[in-house]
Every structure is written in structure tokens, then in C-alpha cells.
Write a protein that holds these residues in place. Structure first.
Motif, PDB file in Angstrom:
ATOM      1  N   PHE A   1     -29.564  48.315  41.421  1.00 49.98           N
ATOM      2  CA  PHE A   1     -30.983  48.181  41.097  1.00 49.98           C
ATOM      3  C   PHE A   1     -31.587  49.492  40.616  1.00 49.98           C
ATOM      4  CE2 PHE A   1     -30.527  48.269  45.766  1.00 49.98           C
ATOM      5  CZ  PHE A   1     -31.215  49.420  46.071  1.00 49.98           C
TER       6      PHE A   1
ATOM      7  N   THR B   1     -19.890  40.380  42.088  1.00 54.08           N
ATOM      8  CA  THR B   1     -20.781  40.871  43.129  1.00 54.08           C
ATOM      9  C   THR B   1     -21.992  41.547  42.511  1.00 54.08           C
ATOM     10  OG1 THR B   1     -18.681  41.524  44.053  1.00 54.08           O
ATOM     11  CG2 THR B   1     -20.610  41.865  45.402  1.00 54.08           C
TER      12      THR B   1
ATOM     13  N   PHE C   1     -28.227  31.696  44.373  1.00 55.44           N
ATOM     14  CA  PHE C   1     -27.570  31.980  45.647  1.00 55.44           C
ATOM     15  C   PHE C   1     -28.510  32.734  46.580  1.00 55.44           C
ATOM     16  CE2 PHE C   1     -24.402  34.713  47.986  1.00 55.44           C
ATOM     17  CZ  PHE C   1     -23.981  33.706  48.821  1.00 55.44           C
ATOM     18  N   VAL C   2     -29.130  33.816  46.063  1.00 50.66           N
ATOM     19  CA  VAL C   2     -30.006  34.620  46.911  1.00 50.66           C
ATOM     20  C   VAL C   2     -31.212  33.807  47.370  1.00 50.66           C
ATOM     21  CG1 VAL C   2     -31.504  36.616  46.949  1.00 50.66           C
ATOM     22  CG2 VAL C   2     -29.259  36.795  45.942  1.00 50.66           C
TER      23      VAL C   2
ATOM     24  N   VAL D   1     -30.118  31.543  50.069  1.00 58.13           N
ATOM     25  CA  VAL D   1     -29.891  32.254  51.317  1.00 58.13           C
ATOM     26  C   VAL D   1     -31.210  32.443  52.045  1.00 58.13           C
ATOM     27  CG1 VAL D   1     -29.316  34.509  52.259  1.00 58.13           C
ATOM     28  CG2 VAL D   1     -27.771  33.428  50.660  1.00 58.13           C
TER      29      VAL D   1
ATOM     30  N   LEU E   1     -20.081  41.252  49.194  1.00 55.60           N
ATOM     31  CA  LEU E   1     -21.535  41.034  49.227  1.00 55.60           C
ATOM     32  C   LEU E   1     -21.836  39.550  49.409  1.00 55.60           C
ATOM     33  CD1 LEU E   1     -24.255  42.526  48.928  1.00 55.60           C
ATOM     34  CD2 LEU E   1     -24.244  41.834  46.558  1.00 55.60           C
ATOM     35  N   ILE E   2     -21.033  38.695  48.752  1.00 55.46           N
ATOM     36  CA  ILE E   2     -21.237  37.249  48.843  1.00 55.46           C
ATOM     37  C   ILE E   2     -21.001  36.778  50.282  1.00 55.46           C
ATOM     38  CG2 ILE E   2     -20.451  35.026  47.945  1.00 55.46           C
ATOM     39  CD1 ILE E   2     -21.624  36.798  45.811  1.00 55.46           C
TER      40      ILE E   2
ATOM     41  N   LEU F   1     -23.780  37.840  52.488  1.00 60.18           N
ATOM     42  CA  LEU F   1     -24.975  37.004  52.309  1.00 60.18           C
ATOM     43  C   LEU F   1     -24.803  35.663  53.020  1.00 60.18           C
ATOM     44  CD1 LEU F   1     -25.972  37.722  48.625  1.00 60.18           C
ATOM     45  CD2 LEU F   1     -27.458  37.901  50.586  1.00 60.18           C
TER      46      LEU F   1
ATOM     47  N   LEU G   1     -24.465  51.238  50.288  1.00 59.45           N
ATOM     48  CA  LEU G   1     -24.926  50.474  49.123  1.00 59.45           C
ATOM     49  C   LEU G   1     -25.065  48.995  49.468  1.00 59.45           C
ATOM     50  CD1 LEU G   1     -22.979  52.069  46.152  1.00 59.45           C
ATOM     51  CD2 LEU G   1     -25.373  52.291  46.724  1.00 59.45           C
TER      52      LEU G   1
ATOM     53  N   ALA H   1     -28.229  48.636  51.420  1.00 59.16           N
ATOM     54  CA  ALA H   1     -29.378  48.794  50.530  1.00 59.16           C
ATOM     55  C   ALA H   1     -29.555  47.552  49.672  1.00 59.16           C
ATOM     56  CB  ALA H   1     -29.188  50.027  49.653  1.00 59.16           C
ATOM     57  N   SER H   2     -28.441  46.995  49.172  1.00 57.53           N
ATOM     58  CA  SER H   2     -28.540  45.800  48.337  1.00 57.53           C
ATOM     59  C   SER H   2     -29.073  44.628  49.138  1.00 57.53           C
ATOM     60  CB  SER H   2     -27.177  45.421  47.764  1.00 57.53           C
ATOM     61  OG  SER H   2     -26.688  46.459  46.963  1.00 57.53           O
TER      62      SER H   2
ATOM     63  N   PHE I   1     -32.631  45.095  49.660  1.00 57.00           N
ATOM     64  CA  PHE I   1     -33.326  44.870  48.397  1.00 57.00           C
ATOM     65  C   PHE I   1     -33.488  43.377  48.152  1.00 57.00           C
ATOM     66  CE2 PHE I   1     -33.075  44.071  43.827  1.00 57.00           C
ATOM     67  CZ  PHE I   1     -34.210  44.737  43.417  1.00 57.00           C
ATOM     68  N   LEU I   2     -32.468  42.596  48.514  1.00 60.14           N
ATOM     69  CA  LEU I   2     -32.534  41.148  48.313  1.00 60.14           C
ATOM     70  C   LEU I   2     -33.388  40.471  49.381  1.00 60.14           C
ATOM     71  CD1 LEU I   2     -28.823  40.483  47.371  1.00 60.14           C
ATOM     72  CD2 LEU I   2     -30.776  40.621  45.861  1.00 60.14           C
TER      73      LEU I   2
ATOM     74  N   VAL J   1     -32.740  40.362  52.832  1.00 60.11           N
ATOM     75  CA  VAL J   1     -32.106  39.847  54.041  1.00 60.11           C
ATOM     76  C   VAL J   1     -31.435  40.956  54.849  1.00 60.11           C
ATOM     77  CG1 VAL J   1     -31.746  37.487  53.322  1.00 60.11           C
ATOM     78  CG2 VAL J   1     -30.120  39.212  52.633  1.00 60.11           C
TER      79      VAL J   1
ATOM     80  N   GLY K   1     -34.172  50.257  50.584  1.00 62.51           N
ATOM     81  CA  GLY K   1     -33.935  49.056  49.782  1.00 62.51           C
ATOM     82  C   GLY K   1     -35.157  48.162  49.717  1.00 62.51           C
TER      83      GLY K   1
ATOM     84  N   VAL L   1     -37.904  49.683  47.539  1.00 61.90           N
ATOM     85  CA  VAL L   1     -37.710  49.491  46.102  1.00 61.90           C
ATOM     86  C   VAL L   1     -38.219  48.112  45.700  1.00 61.90           C
ATOM     87  CG1 VAL L   1     -36.020  49.348  44.257  1.00 61.90           C
ATOM     88  CG2 VAL L   1     -35.697  50.983  46.073  1.00 61.90           C
ATOM     89  N   ARG L   2     -37.870  47.104  46.491  1.00 58.43           N
ATOM     90  CA  ARG L   2     -38.287  45.742  46.145  1.00 58.43           C
ATOM     91  C   ARG L   2     -39.815  45.622  46.174  1.00 58.43           C
ATOM     92  NH1 ARG L   2     -38.064  40.942  49.972  1.00 58.43           N
ATOM     93  NH2 ARG L   2     -38.213  42.757  51.310  1.00 58.43           N
TER      94      ARG L   2
END
Lengths: 329, 400
Positions: free
Chosen positions: A159, A266, A284-285, A288, B234-235, B238, B327, B330-331, B334-335, B337, B347, B350-351
Motif C-alpha cells: 500500500f 497475495t 475476499f476482504v 472476511v 496472507l490468504i 485472512l 508486513l 501491517a497489511s 490496513f485491511l 482485520v 496500518g 494509513v487506511r
């Protein structure tokens, strides 16, 4: 020839077994959820009758093993179930046609493949070219500068790179759109324009690794006697690398390209969220966050399948390009 | 389209310039070997570098605002970047100089052969560690403290919507951003560090155990790890976080603890692979055989015989693994969760601040806010990677 075929079939079989075990892992993980789907679907407004009816509809009253094979059978035949969000909408408000997860995912999957394709088309030639140049001018200022730049871009979060690109290419110099609102019926050019910024971000992420591996693979070969010979013949350095070193370095390079395309899977999740790109990662996100289990399960399986497939391809290609691996001792 | 045309013309000019540069060099120096043997690509590279340098200097000295007083944000960002780069380079150089003159004979020797990037990396890691440990003292306010003025702009100038009390302004519910940025070091780095330690403890001990015991235990663990590694990390994280989101309120354990365990388990698979591979090579050594014949127990073998001989590769792996974990966290944040509010974390910052980037043309400092949080993440991972790169380069010897 037959030995190559058996090896490929062996690997494919191994990939299928892995995928099967992964599906068990995903299914078990989801079934660790407390309570059950029926309560999750209905959320706050769960009455005992409604719970019972949904349990019957979804077949939750059966044993986990039966449910697993039903689920697997449905997956294989392309029926990915119905998303909770859709079910919830229908049971609470009534009416409306249900859109299955498969129909939800299909267009997004195509979008994601398009993004990955554009990225690969930019990143692969760029990375290999840069890697060859860095190997050619190794230990020069150019090599050091690329080394530092690529190391920095590998270690930055996706990001960060995405927002830097947005800042310079979309906000300060409006050349490309910062939102990728892609819809059906767009012309190829328009689609490409909207996809370019996310694709560039992913390129930055992936190129670094590919370029470093290309450089390392070529430099490893430069110490071999036949390169020495070519040099002593008086061939130009560029020709030594492109004609003599590169063909032999192809195996590790192809391998690392396939692995990085697997890594794209990913990376795609974060980048799609940043650019609001309507791909499978964003779905997906979102799923979730609202705990939409069927969608999460299906997306997870698709990601894992793509990942396994690309790793498998890397494996097979490296065996094909290296005769020594074909006859293991 | 005209921009594209300009680019082509400029590249063409540089290409011609490269050829001309070599020709003039050959004529002027009477065919000195340096110019005589110069390939065209090298000449092109020199001219390209010179052109970029000239453009950069020219761009640096452009006015920061035009006649109407509208800020020229591109120039401002460019100046910050250049100044930052020079500042960090000087800082790293001074730090290396300090390391060369102060300290024990061993540390002086280390600093003497160190490239500037590695010195920069070590300095940055020290700074982050300092910030993380003393965040409570350094931050002007608490991370959860809420103030009257919401969305105060950075800069501390009351005339432009800022507030002198809040140097970087406040967020959408009125929390001081500078304090949150500093506390972010404590939370984000601290949690990532704890996760990496846990991953190493799990993966390292199981890996060595598998290497020592072999047999079905090794087979069982190795095949299990193979399967877990077949799912992109990462998947998988999640997916497990989805489940943890349901579990967390029921058990009363914070979601962040679930996240630490989930990421540690996923990453321990990679550590397991390395520890097992390294352990395998050590287990076949004669001194292990001797220790076994002496009748030493399993724990002695692992901790006293294998571990000391495996520290070098494990240490490098620790740095890399920390970057990955950092990372990933942080990801996830950022998402939305990952680390949960009210804990300050980069993270999430930033979002939350991302939309400010669209104000870059009017207020560059505001647009820099999300980049500061993201840059804080990037800077630490870059620093760690520089150090690891140097360590690996040194341990592998000088290859061509």
C-alpha cells in the motif's frame, strides 16, 4: 520421453492430493466456528424456527464428513453455494433472485486475471532486462543503485508503493485514474487505462525479486569455464551473457518468474483494496469483514488452487529445462 | 499524448548524446583505452545519468509556489525526498564514523568493513527500538486521549486550520496524530517482534526436534508443513482471522492475541523448514555422534550441540521473518482485520488517513500524513533488509 511424462503426471497427481488436503484444512478451519452457519446467517434476528429451517436447507443436521463430501462435490461441479449476505437479504426481506457465489466470483475472477496478465506482461520483460543489465555491469554504480532500489521496493508494503504512485501519477500529475471502476462492456483500451496503476504497483512489488534472481543466476554461471572460453574468444560481454549464459540460466529464471506470479496472488488482495479494483481479492476482504463464510471458503480455495498450480508449473518447467533433475540418483 | 512524444524525443536526444559523448571522448583523449573500449550501452548510461541529474537539480530549484501563491506540490515533495535522502545518508555516515572510533576492538572492526546501507539499517533499528521502548515518555499525549478539535490540519498554524498543540494535527475523532505515530512504533513493532519470537520458538524447536528424531515424527510434521505452505500466507491468515473474529467476543480474548498466534503458526512453517534443513546438516556431524554415544539427552543435543552451530543462518532468517511478519500484520491492519483500535497502529492509520492524499495539490503536509505512517513501516523493513543483506553477503564470502 516416457520418463518426462511420468514425472509430469506424478507432479500433477501430487498437486491434486495437496489441493485435496488443503480443501480439508479449509473446511475444518471453517467448521471450528462456534455455533453454526444458521445463526451466523440470521445474525441478530435468529428465531428458533428460522434457525431450524435454515439448518435443514443447508443440510447442517448431517455429520461433518457427509457435509464435507457434499461441499467438495459441489465445488468440483462448480456450485460454490450461496453467500450469507444474499441469504440474509432474502430471508429478512423476502423475494429477489439468489445470485450464487459462482456467479458472484466469475466476473471478478476474470478481472483479477486481467490485472495479473497486465502485470506479468510489464514485469517479466522489465525484470529480466534489468537483471541482465545488472549482471553485465555488476559492481558498477548502476548495479548498486538498482540493488538498493529493488531491495527497498521488496521491503515496502504494497500500500505504500500504491499510495506513492497515486500521489505522483494520479493526484499531482493526473495521467492515470486512481480508482479502477471497471464494469462490463468497457472497451479494452479503457480497461487497460484503469488497470494500469494497480498493475504498475504490482510490477514494482514483483520485479525486484525476479530481477535479483536473474542477476544472481547469470552471475553464478559467469565463473564457469565455458564462459571464460567465450570471453577469451573475444566476444563482447553482452553477447557472452545473452548467447552463452542466459540459456543456461533460464531454468532458475523461469522458476522464479512462476513463483513470483504465485506471489502476485497475495499481493493482489491489498492492491485491489487500495484501488477499489473489482477483483476477487476485494470480494475476499469484504467477505472476511462481514464473515460471509461460503464466499471466504470459495475464494480461499481458488487462491490456493492458483498458488498450487503456479508452483507446480515452476516445478515442472525446472525439471523440463534441467536434464539432471530428470534422472534423480 | 504530447507528454509521451516529449519522452520519446528526450530519449532520442540522450541516445544521440551517448554516441556523441563516446566519439568526443575518443577524439579528445586520443583513443585512451577507457573511451576506446567503451560499449555504446555504457556511454548511453553515462549520458542518461547526467541528464537525470541535471533534471533533478533543475527541478529541485523550481519555485515552491507560483505567482498566485498556489503551492507547487510536486516540487515540495521532491525537495522533502531529496533532503530526507541526504539527511539519512549523512546520519548513517556519521554513525559509521562513530562506530569506527568508539567501542571495543571487535565492534570497530565490524564498522570498518560496513557499507553505508548497513550502517543506516543498524541506526534505524536502534532508533525504532528507542521509540518503541520510550513511546510513553516521548509522545506528547496518550494514544487514546481525545481532544476538542477534530481533523486539525498538520503544521500547527492556527490560520490554516491547524493547532499549535498538535504538530501533526488530529484525526477524525480528535486524537493527536504525532502521539499515535509514536505509539505506533510500540504497538506495531512490538506485536510483530513478539509474533516473530513465537514463530521462532515454535518452528525452531520443532524443526530441530524433527531433525534429531527423524522417523515418523519428522514425516508427520514435514508433510503437515507442506500442506500449510500450499496456502498463500496472507490468504490463510485472512481465513483464520474470519473465524477468530467470531471466537474473540465469545472467549473474551482480544482479537490481537488471536492474530499473533495465527501469524506465528503460519510463519513458523517457514522457520521449521529452515531449522530442519540446517539441523539435518549438523546432526550427521561426528561431534553429535560422540554426544549421542556419551548418552546425552535430547534437550542437551538440541540446545547445547545443534543450536550454537545453527545461530548464524537462524539470525539472518530472524531478520527476514521479522520483515514478513511485520508486513503481514501491517497489511492485515490496513485491511481492517489486524490490530484493533483503540491501539494506535500504522496500518490502520494509513487506511484511515488515505483519503487525505487527494489534497496533495492544496496542502502537501496533509497529503504526507498517510505516507508518513506507511513510510514508517517501509523504513524499518528496508533497514532490517539492508542489515540482513550485509550479513548474508559477509557470511557467504565475496562472490563475483
Amino acid at each position: 520421453m516416457t520418463s518426462v511424462l511420468t514425472i509430469i503426471l506424478q507432479r500433477l497427481g501430487l498437486g491434486l492430493v495437496t489441493l485435496f488436503v488443503v480443501s480439508i484444512v479449509i473446511f475444518t478451519a471453517v467448521n471450528l466456528l462456534p455455533g453454526d452457519f444458521a445463526e451466523a446467517i440470521l445474525g441478530q434476528g435468529a428465531t428458533p424456527e428460522a434457525v431450524a429451517s435454515i439448518r435443514r436447507d443447508l443440510g447442517l443436521d448431517q455429520s461433518p464428513i457427509v457435509r464435507y463430501f457434499q461441499w467438495l462435490g459441489n465445488m468440483v461441479t462448480g456450485d460454490l453455494g450461496t453467500s450469507f449476505a444474499q441469504l440474509n437479504f432474502q430471508t429478512n426481506l423476502g423475494g429477489g433472485d439468489l445470485v450464487g457465489v459462482a456467479e458472484q466470483i466469475a466476473p471478478r475472477f476474470a478481472n483479477t486475471m486481467f490485472l495479473a496478465g497486465v502485470t506479468a506482461a510489464i514485469a517479466v520483460p522489465f525484470a529480466v532486462g534489468l537483471g541482465i543489465l545488472a549482471a553485465l555491469f555488476r559492481n558498477s554504480a548502476f548495479d548498486r543503485a538498482t540493488n538498493i532500489t529493488t531491495l527497498s521496493s521488496i521491503s515496502s508494503p504494497e500500500f505504500f508503493l500504491a499510495y506513492i504512485l497515486i500521489l505522483f501519477l494520479a493526484v499531482l500529475n493526473p495521467v492515470l485514474p486512481s480508482l479502477s471502476n471497471i464494469f462490463q462492456g468497457m472497451s479494452f483500451g479503457e480497461r487497460l487505462e484503469k488497470t494500469l496503476l494497480p498493475a504498475l504497483t504490482l510490477t514494482l512489488v514483483v520485479t525486484a525479486h525476479m530481477m535479483r534472481m536473474t542477476r544472481a543466476a547469470i552471475i553464478n554461471l559467469l565463473a564457469s569455464p565455458y564462459i571464460e572460453m567465450a570471453r577469451l574468444k573475444g566476444i563482447s560481454p553482452m553477447r557472452v551473457i545473452v548467447r552463452h549464459a542466459l540459456p543456461n540460466a533460464l531454468a532458475p529464471i523461469i522458476n522464479v518468474i512462476a513463483l513470483n506470479l504465485a506471489y502476485l496472488i497475495t499481493g493482489v488482495v491489498v492492491v485491489e483494496v487500495v484501488f477499489v479494483y473489482p477483483g476477487i481479492g476485494q470480494l475476499f476482504v469484504d467477505s472476511v469483514k462481514i464473515r460471509d463464510i461460503p464466499v471466504v471458503q470459495a475464494c480461499c480455495l481458488i487462491f490456493a488452487a492458483a498458488y498450487i498450480l503456479l508452483n507446480l508449473t515452476a516445478d515442472i518447467l525446472s525439471i523440463l529445462s534441467n536434464p539432471r533433475l530428470r534422472h534423480p540418483k | 499524448m504530447s507528454g509521451f512524444l516529449t519522452l520519446v524525443v528526450v530519449l532520442g536526444l540522450i541516445a544521440a548524446g551517448g554516441w556523441l559523448f563516446r566519439l568526443i571522448g575518443q577524439k579528445a583523449t586520443n583513443n585512451k583505452p577507457f573511451f576506446r573500449d567503451m560499449s555504446y550501452a555504457v556511454a548511453f548510461g553515462y549520458v542518461l545519468a547526467a541528464a537525470v541529474l541535471v533534471f533533478a537539480i533543475w527541478y529541485y530549484f523550481q519555485p515552491v509556489a507560483n505567482e498566485q501563491g498556489v503551492a507547487n506540490a510536486g516540487v515540495i515533495f521532491f525537495r522533502w525526498a531529496v533532503q530526507g535522502l541526504i539527511f539519512f545518508a549523512i546520519l548513517a555516515w556519521l554513525f559509521r564514523l562513530l562506530g569506527r572510533t568508539v567501542g571495543t576492538a571487535w565492534s570497530k572492526k565490524q564498522f570498518r568493513s560496513m557499507p553505508l546501507t548497513a550502517a543506516f539499517g543498524i541506526l534505524m533499528i536502534l532508533v525504532y527500538a528507542f521509540l518503541a521502548i520510550f513511546a510513553g515518555v516521548l509522545a506528547p499525549y496518550g494514544q487514546e486521549e481525545i481532544f476538542q478539535q477534530v481533523n486539525a490540519l498538520p503544521g500547527g498554524n492556527a490560520a490554516t486550520g491547524g493547532n499549535p498543540d498538535h504538530l501533526l494535527g488530529t484525526d477524525q475523532i480528535g486524537r493527536d496524530l504525532l502521539s499515535r505515530l509514536i505509539y505506533g512504533a510500540q504497538n506495531t513493532v512490538g506485536i510483530a517482534f513478539a509474533t516473530t519470537l513465537l514463530a521462532f520458538f515454535l518452528g525452531g524447536s520443532l524443526g530441530f526436534l524433527a531433525a534429531t528424531m527423524r522417523g515418523w515424527f519428522d514425516q508427520f510434521l514435514s508433510r503437515g508443513v507442506d500442506v500449510l505452505m500450499a496456502i498463500p500466507s496472507l490468504i490463510f491468515a485472512l481465513l483464520l482471522m474470519t473465524i477468530a473474529q467470531v471466537w474473540a467476543p465469545r472467549t473474551g480474548i482480544p482479537l490481537t492475541v488471536f492474530m499473533v498466534v495465527i501469524i506465528a503458526v503460519i510463519d513458523s512453517t517457514r522457520v521449521f523448514r529452515l531449522a530442519r534443513a540446517v539441523g539435518m546438516n549438523i546432526v550427521v556431524m561426528d561431534y553429535i555422534e560422540a554426544a549421542k554415544l556419551r548418552g546425552e539427552g535430547l534437550s542437551y543435543l538440541i540446545f547445547k550441540e545443534i543450536l550454537p552451530n545453527a545461530t548464524a543462518p537462524l539470525l539472518a532468517e530472524f531478520g527476514l521473518r521479522f520483515c514478513f511478519v511485520f508486513l503481514t500484520i501491517a497489511s492485515l491492519s490496513f485491511l481492517g482485520v489486524g490490530i484493533q483500535p483503540p491501539l494506535a497502529d500504522w496500518g490502520t492509520m494509513v487506511r484511515d488517513l488515505a483519503q487525505f492524499i487527494n489534497f496533495a495539490a492544496f496542502s502537501p503536509l496533509t497529503a504526507a500524513l498517510p505516507l508518513m505512517a506507511a513510510g514508517a513501516i517501509a523504513l524499518l523493513t528496508v533497514a532490517v533488509n539492508f542489515v540482513v543483506d550485509w550479513m548474508l553477503h559477509r557470511s557467504s564470502g565475496l562472490k563475483e
